[in-house]
Design a protein around this motif. Sequence first.
Motif, PDB file in Angstrom:
ATOM      1  N   THR A 110      52.582  19.927  34.775  1.00  0.00           N
ATOM      2  CA  THR A 110      54.020  20.173  34.804  1.00  0.00           C
ATOM      3  C   THR A 110      54.781  19.088  34.053  1.00  0.00           C
ATOM      4  O   THR A 110      55.745  19.367  33.327  1.00  0.00           O
ATOM      5  CB  THR A 110      54.535  20.239  36.256  1.00  0.00           C
ATOM      6  OG1 THR A 110      53.772  21.213  36.956  1.00  0.00           O
ATOM      7  CG2 THR A 110      55.995  20.628  36.306  1.00  0.00           C
ATOM      8  N   MET A 111      54.341  17.845  34.224  1.00  0.00           N
ATOM      9  CA  MET A 111      55.006  16.737  33.542  1.00  0.00           C
ATOM     10  C   MET A 111      54.808  16.800  32.031  1.00  0.00           C
ATOM     11  O   MET A 111      55.738  16.528  31.266  1.00  0.00           O
ATOM     12  CB  MET A 111      54.468  15.409  34.074  1.00  0.00           C
ATOM     13  CG  MET A 111      54.798  15.147  35.536  1.00  0.00           C
ATOM     14  SD  MET A 111      56.560  14.908  35.832  1.00  0.00           S
ATOM     15  CE  MET A 111      56.820  13.346  35.011  1.00  0.00           C
ATOM     16  N   THR A 112      53.607  17.156  31.597  1.00  0.00           N
ATOM     17  CA  THR A 112      53.308  17.115  30.164  1.00  0.00           C
ATOM     18  C   THR A 112      53.697  18.390  29.423  1.00  0.00           C
ATOM     19  O   THR A 112      54.086  18.333  28.253  1.00  0.00           O
ATOM     20  CB  THR A 112      51.810  16.833  29.936  1.00  0.00           C
ATOM     21  OG1 THR A 112      51.028  17.854  30.577  1.00  0.00           O
ATOM     22  CG2 THR A 112      51.422  15.480  30.492  1.00  0.00           C
ATOM     23  N   GLU A 113      53.612  19.535  30.088  1.00  0.00           N
ATOM     24  CA  GLU A 113      53.799  20.801  29.398  1.00  0.00           C
ATOM     25  C   GLU A 113      55.144  21.477  29.660  1.00  0.00           C
ATOM     26  O   GLU A 113      55.559  22.330  28.875  1.00  0.00           O
ATOM     27  CB  GLU A 113      52.684  21.785  29.805  1.00  0.00           C
ATOM     28  CG  GLU A 113      51.275  21.289  29.528  1.00  0.00           C
ATOM     29  CD  GLU A 113      50.992  21.142  28.040  1.00  0.00           C
ATOM     30  OE1 GLU A 113      51.601  21.871  27.238  1.00  0.00           O
ATOM     31  OE2 GLU A 113      50.160  20.282  27.686  1.00  0.00           O
ATOM     32  N   VAL A 114      55.814  21.115  30.754  1.00  0.00           N
ATOM     33  CA  VAL A 114      56.993  21.881  31.171  1.00  0.00           C
ATOM     34  C   VAL A 114      58.267  21.044  31.246  1.00  0.00           C
ATOM     35  O   VAL A 114      59.336  21.489  30.821  1.00  0.00           O
ATOM     36  CB  VAL A 114      56.741  22.559  32.544  1.00  0.00           C
ATOM     37  CG1 VAL A 114      57.986  23.324  33.001  1.00  0.00           C
ATOM     38  CG2 VAL A 114      55.537  23.479  32.479  1.00  0.00           C
ATOM     39  N   GLU A 115      58.180  19.832  31.792  1.00  0.00           N
ATOM     40  CA  GLU A 115      59.395  19.129  32.201  1.00  0.00           C
ATOM     41  C   GLU A 115      60.381  18.881  31.062  1.00  0.00           C
ATOM     42  O   GLU A 115      61.591  19.093  31.227  1.00  0.00           O
ATOM     43  CB  GLU A 115      59.060  17.807  32.884  1.00  0.00           C
ATOM     44  CG  GLU A 115      60.307  17.176  33.480  1.00  0.00           C
ATOM     45  CD  GLU A 115      60.052  15.884  34.220  1.00  0.00           C
ATOM     46  OE1 GLU A 115      60.358  15.812  35.414  1.00  0.00           O
ATOM     47  OE2 GLU A 115      59.553  14.950  33.576  1.00  0.00           O
TER      48      GLU A 115
END
Length: 218
Positions: A110-115
């Motif tokens: 989530t941190m690397t791909e979405v946030e």
Amino acid sequence: MALTIYGIQASRALRPLWAATELGLTFEHVQTDYRQGNSRTSDFLALNPNGRVPVVVDHRPESEGGDIVLWESMACALYIARYHGQADGRSITPATPREDAEALRWSFWTMTEVEKDALTVLMHRLSMPEPQRKPELADQAERRLHVPLRVLETHLAAQQAKGEAHIAADRFTVADLCVASVLLWVRATRTLMDQFPLTSAWLKGCLAREAYQALKKK
């Protein structure tokens, strides 16, 4: 043992606040509004030299090494679930190595791909004063979000096929909490979310939880 959580609900501090509330923990919430410079004071910088919220202080006895100071919001939420919850298969705490692995994997994903793109959508669709918004940046971010959202949609379909309604298990865990805490930034973008019905329904269920609703009212 007791926790102190620094930050405000309208920030990444939502993550440890939500985790602690889900677990029914008693904790001190120090309202630290970064928008007013409260995260740049000398006292706060002594806790987190990055000058960012949240910070979690786990007050432990001297026999266990004393206070543990933790920053980085996903790490805070995962820590609270692991060390203040019960691995009983009912709470948000991972109860098996597989559940723990899923919580770690999806939180980092989530941190690397979405946030980054989710935050762009939030800022340029809702949060920034309208004259400062750049809709073209939000449009570009939404297009990029199709890729990770398709990954999550596929995962949720596979979970449902084996009788599990959530990311790591058949119950809401810290894995769901961490991912939902980011995806809530794009929930108002119906043209995007409507293309991923399983993700949209899952997110709606996460945000309907009693703990999250209680935080919203504070």
